[in-house]
Scaffold this motif. Sequence first.
Motif, PDB file in Angstrom:
ATOM      1  N   LEU A 126       0.825  -1.196   0.000  1.00 18.76           N
ATOM      2  CA  LEU A 126       0.000   0.000   0.000  1.00 18.76           C
ATOM      3  C   LEU A 126       0.862   1.251   0.000  1.00 18.76           C
ATOM      4  O   LEU A 126       2.031   1.222   0.340  1.00 18.76           O
ATOM      5  CB  LEU A 126      -0.923   0.001   1.221  1.00 18.76           C
ATOM      6  N   ARG A 127       0.252   2.383  -0.398  1.00 21.57           N
ATOM      7  CA  ARG A 127       0.906   3.693  -0.373  1.00 21.57           C
ATOM      8  C   ARG A 127       2.167   3.692  -1.237  1.00 21.57           C
ATOM      9  O   ARG A 127       3.250   4.024  -0.789  1.00 21.57           O
ATOM     10  CB  ARG A 127       1.184   4.126   1.079  1.00 21.57           C
ATOM     11  N   ARG A 128       1.997   3.326  -2.493  1.00 19.60           N
ATOM     12  CA  ARG A 128       3.110   3.213  -3.422  1.00 19.60           C
ATOM     13  C   ARG A 128       3.477   4.578  -4.005  1.00 19.60           C
ATOM     14  O   ARG A 128       2.664   5.491  -4.078  1.00 19.60           O
ATOM     15  CB  ARG A 128       2.760   2.268  -4.590  1.00 19.60           C
ATOM     16  N   MET A 129       4.729   4.697  -4.483  1.00 15.86           N
ATOM     17  CA  MET A 129       5.181   5.861  -5.257  1.00 15.86           C
ATOM     18  C   MET A 129       4.798   5.577  -6.707  1.00 15.86           C
ATOM     19  O   MET A 129       5.506   4.890  -7.422  1.00 15.86           O
ATOM     20  CB  MET A 129       6.695   6.044  -5.093  1.00 15.86           C
ATOM     21  N   HIS A 130       3.655   6.109  -7.134  1.00 16.92           N
ATOM     22  CA  HIS A 130       3.061   5.766  -8.425  1.00 16.92           C
ATOM     23  C   HIS A 130       3.329   6.820  -9.490  1.00 16.92           C
ATOM     24  O   HIS A 130       2.858   6.710 -10.617  1.00 16.92           O
ATOM     25  CB  HIS A 130       1.543   5.584  -8.214  1.00 16.92           C
ATOM     26  N   ARG A 131       4.112   7.862  -9.173  1.00 13.34           N
ATOM     27  CA  ARG A 131       4.353   8.955 -10.120  1.00 13.34           C
ATOM     28  C   ARG A 131       5.247   8.499 -11.282  1.00 13.34           C
ATOM     29  O   ARG A 131       6.048   7.575 -11.141  1.00 13.34           O
ATOM     30  CB  ARG A 131       5.035  10.125  -9.409  1.00 13.34           C
ATOM     31  N   LYS A 132       5.111   9.192 -12.424  1.00 13.63           N
ATOM     32  CA  LYS A 132       5.975   8.999 -13.590  1.00 13.63           C
ATOM     33  C   LYS A 132       6.392  10.379 -14.076  1.00 13.63           C
ATOM     34  O   LYS A 132       5.650  11.052 -14.795  1.00 13.63           O
ATOM     35  CB  LYS A 132       5.272   8.256 -14.723  1.00 13.63           C
ATOM     36  N   ILE A 133       7.574  10.814 -13.675  1.00 11.80           N
ATOM     37  CA  ILE A 133       8.040  12.173 -13.969  1.00 11.80           C
ATOM     38  C   ILE A 133       9.485  12.107 -14.464  1.00 11.80           C
ATOM     39  O   ILE A 133      10.292  11.329 -13.936  1.00 11.80           O
ATOM     40  CB  ILE A 133       7.993  13.068 -12.715  1.00 11.80           C
ATOM     41  N   VAL A 134       9.820  12.920 -15.449  1.00  9.31           N
ATOM     42  CA  VAL A 134      11.200  13.134 -15.882  1.00  9.31           C
ATOM     43  C   VAL A 134      11.414  14.637 -15.995  1.00  9.31           C
ATOM     44  O   VAL A 134      10.564  15.343 -16.555  1.00  9.31           O
ATOM     45  CB  VAL A 134      11.503  12.467 -17.242  1.00  9.31           C
ATOM     46  N   LEU A 330      -6.979   3.347  -4.509  1.00  9.42           N
ATOM     47  CA  LEU A 330      -5.522   3.345  -4.378  1.00  9.42           C
ATOM     48  C   LEU A 330      -4.942   4.698  -4.743  1.00  9.42           C
ATOM     49  O   LEU A 330      -4.151   5.280  -3.999  1.00  9.42           O
ATOM     50  CB  LEU A 330      -4.910   2.244  -5.246  1.00  9.42           C
ATOM     51  N   SER A 331      -5.317   5.219  -5.913  1.00 13.23           N
ATOM     52  CA  SER A 331      -4.746   6.497  -6.363  1.00 13.23           C
ATOM     53  C   SER A 331      -5.292   7.678  -5.584  1.00 13.23           C
ATOM     54  O   SER A 331      -4.564   8.638  -5.307  1.00 13.23           O
ATOM     55  CB  SER A 331      -5.015   6.703  -7.854  1.00 13.23           C
ATOM     56  N   ASN A 335      -1.893   6.075  -2.837  1.00 14.79           N
ATOM     57  CA  ASN A 335      -0.642   6.210  -3.582  1.00 14.79           C
ATOM     58  C   ASN A 335      -0.141   7.653  -3.622  1.00 14.79           C
ATOM     59  O   ASN A 335      -0.899   8.598  -3.445  1.00 14.79           O
ATOM     60  CB  ASN A 335      -0.819   5.731  -5.026  1.00 14.79           C
ATOM     61  N   LEU A 336       1.156   7.793  -3.933  1.00 12.93           N
ATOM     62  CA  LEU A 336       1.735   9.096  -4.237  1.00 12.93           C
ATOM     63  C   LEU A 336       1.599   9.315  -5.746  1.00 12.93           C
ATOM     64  O   LEU A 336       2.101   8.523  -6.540  1.00 12.93           O
ATOM     65  CB  LEU A 336       3.204   9.142  -3.824  1.00 12.93           C
ATOM     66  N   GLU A 337       0.920  10.397  -6.121  1.00 14.20           N
ATOM     67  CA  GLU A 337       0.557  10.631  -7.520  1.00 14.20           C
ATOM     68  C   GLU A 337       0.930  12.044  -7.941  1.00 14.20           C
ATOM     69  O   GLU A 337       1.174  12.920  -7.093  1.00 14.20           O
ATOM     70  CB  GLU A 337      -0.954  10.437  -7.717  1.00 14.20           C
ATOM     71  N   ALA A 338       0.934  12.277  -9.263  1.00 13.16           N
ATOM     72  CA  ALA A 338       1.192  13.617  -9.796  1.00 13.16           C
ATOM     73  C   ALA A 338       0.489  13.777 -11.141  1.00 13.16           C
ATOM     74  O   ALA A 338       0.594  12.910 -12.008  1.00 13.16           O
ATOM     75  CB  ALA A 338       2.689  13.857  -9.967  1.00 13.16           C
ATOM     76  N   ARG A 390     -19.232   6.482  -0.276  1.00  8.45           N
ATOM     77  CA  ARG A 390     -19.231   7.708   0.527  1.00  8.45           C
ATOM     78  C   ARG A 390     -18.142   7.660   1.603  1.00  8.45           C
ATOM     79  O   ARG A 390     -17.627   8.695   2.023  1.00  8.45           O
ATOM     80  CB  ARG A 390     -20.586   7.894   1.206  1.00  8.45           C
ATOM     81  N   TRP A 391     -17.783   6.459   2.018  1.00  8.89           N
ATOM     82  CA  TRP A 391     -16.904   6.327   3.175  1.00  8.89           C
ATOM     83  C   TRP A 391     -15.510   5.842   2.822  1.00  8.89           C
ATOM     84  O   TRP A 391     -14.681   5.683   3.703  1.00  8.89           O
ATOM     85  CB  TRP A 391     -17.539   5.368   4.194  1.00  8.89           C
ATOM     86  N   PHE A 392     -15.222   5.624   1.521  1.00  8.05           N
ATOM     87  CA  PHE A 392     -13.928   5.003   1.251  1.00  8.05           C
ATOM     88  C   PHE A 392     -12.733   5.871   1.637  1.00  8.05           C
ATOM     89  O   PHE A 392     -11.717   5.339   2.093  1.00  8.05           O
ATOM     90  CB  PHE A 392     -13.831   4.481  -0.198  1.00  8.05           C
ATOM     91  N   PRO A 393     -12.779   7.214   1.544  1.00  9.75           N
ATOM     92  CA  PRO A 393     -11.609   7.952   2.027  1.00  9.75           C
ATOM     93  C   PRO A 393     -11.367   7.736   3.515  1.00  9.75           C
ATOM     94  O   PRO A 393     -10.226   7.731   3.970  1.00  9.75           O
ATOM     95  CB  PRO A 393     -11.970   9.416   1.728  1.00  9.75           C
ATOM     96  N   THR A 394     -12.454   7.523   4.277  1.00 14.15           N
ATOM     97  CA  THR A 394     -12.304   7.299   5.716  1.00 14.15           C
ATOM     98  C   THR A 394     -11.693   5.950   6.002  1.00 14.15           C
ATOM     99  O   THR A 394     -10.706   5.824   6.738  1.00 14.15           O
ATOM    100  CB  THR A 394     -13.670   7.425   6.416  1.00 14.15           C
ATOM    101  N   TRP A 395     -12.264   4.888   5.387  1.00 13.11           N
ATOM    102  CA  TRP A 395     -11.709   3.563   5.695  1.00 13.11           C
ATOM    103  C   TRP A 395     -10.352   3.354   5.062  1.00 13.11           C
ATOM    104  O   TRP A 395      -9.538   2.570   5.574  1.00 13.11           O
ATOM    105  CB  TRP A 395     -12.677   2.434   5.377  1.00 13.11           C
ATOM    106  N   ALA A 396     -10.050   4.060   3.989  1.00 18.32           N
ATOM    107  CA  ALA A 396      -8.701   3.967   3.431  1.00 18.32           C
ATOM    108  C   ALA A 396      -7.678   4.493   4.430  1.00 18.32           C
ATOM    109  O   ALA A 396      -6.552   3.989   4.512  1.00 18.32           O
ATOM    110  CB  ALA A 396      -8.610   4.733   2.114  1.00 18.32           C
ATOM    111  N   GLY A 397      -8.070   5.506   5.207  1.00 23.83           N
ATOM    112  CA  GLY A 397      -7.170   6.053   6.210  1.00 23.83           C
ATOM    113  C   GLY A 397      -6.872   5.103   7.347  1.00 23.83           C
ATOM    114  O   GLY A 397      -5.894   5.281   8.079  1.00 23.83           O
TER     115      GLY A 397
END
Length: 426
Positions: A126-134, A330-331, A335-338, A390-397
Amino acid sequence: MSGPSAAQGGAARGERGAGSRWVPGNDFDLLENGEEFFPRVFNAIRAAKREVWLETFILFEDKIGLQLHAAVLEAARRGVTVHMLVDGFGSPDLSDRFVGELVEAGVHFRIFDPGRQLFGQRLNVLRRMHRKIVVVDGERAFIGGINYSADHVADFGPEAKQDYSVEVRGPLVAQMHAFVQDAVVPLKQRRRLRQWKQNKAAADTPHAGPAQALFVTRDNHNHTNDIERHYRIALRSARKRVVIANAYFFPGYRFVRELRRAAQRGVDVRLILQGQPDMPIVKTAAGLLYDHLLRAGVRIYEYCDRPLHGKVALVDDEWSTVGSSNLDPLSLSLNLEANVIIRDAGFNRRLYERLAHLMEHSCKQVEPEPKGRWEGLRLVRSYCVFHLMRWFPTWAGWLPRHEPEISLVDEAALATEASQRPSGAQ
């Protein structure tokens, strides 16, 4: 190889997070699939004069990974400073030779949260670094959903992914440059100076085009919902059309509510989702929302040529976004996203033309199910799914949380790991 050690009205309503300031003077070039993306990135790395910063979720040791490896080695050996950050879960199987050659050439190779294994399975999923940046020389940058793997080019076969990225020039590159530098600094050391440094650098960078833009990130500290929030601001402001193409679609209650409200007030709302998914559960999860969305007037298209991996959207004639963030728990919550958010009519038009081509030639439109004996069951299912969201941000925490480690690979650590490996192991 394991590690050793928003829409125009948004600002006026006060709905701006830290860093969410429109930056004028940018140019964006839309890149579709690996055929357009990889040559542009590899050539930029080969042309680098001072430094290259690269972040990716997936780096595989296949023909694409080896091409990246060769371009990075060539740059490093002629004196370019190269920083690479890969995710420990997404890129778990890089060989010591692959990494060792980079490190020996002077590449600063880092692994985000290198994972320990139990019975061959990684635990920190969980909580992956999912970014793709150059970012190259602080002058040009790339961001999107494309990883460094052969399944992003058509000759991979039926499982080749459909995806998008952008090349960026202009003041926004300075913000991205400051961000990737800070990303490898411990959190406690980076909080205060980051925004000042990003804004100052952007102000000093020459304009390159007509686009206003935001660089928006999601993390598990100060920017937990920035990307989703800018989507919702844009949906609330929509008056003409919305087109969202997203690989993994199961957003929360507030997002679905804004989609429905836009469609109900006459906006042409279209979703392009996976029809040939890389994971069957993806289509199953999105399908649970179909009835609820179709009843509000949202049009749903399933892309059937191959797996859809894109994360792009447009609203009306100016607003667009491209990035790494899916629209799933997840996103949006882990995850860490950009993403970049772009306000430019020309880019919006080009993206719309690409997506319209997909809908016309490669998609099947989903039709509402006719009323019948199972009508009541569908309504109950829709009601339950809708309120679960409605509650997924809460239970994701509530899910496991820890401060991720970023490990810098060095030659001594590689030698130690090799000496500890059983005889004959690769």
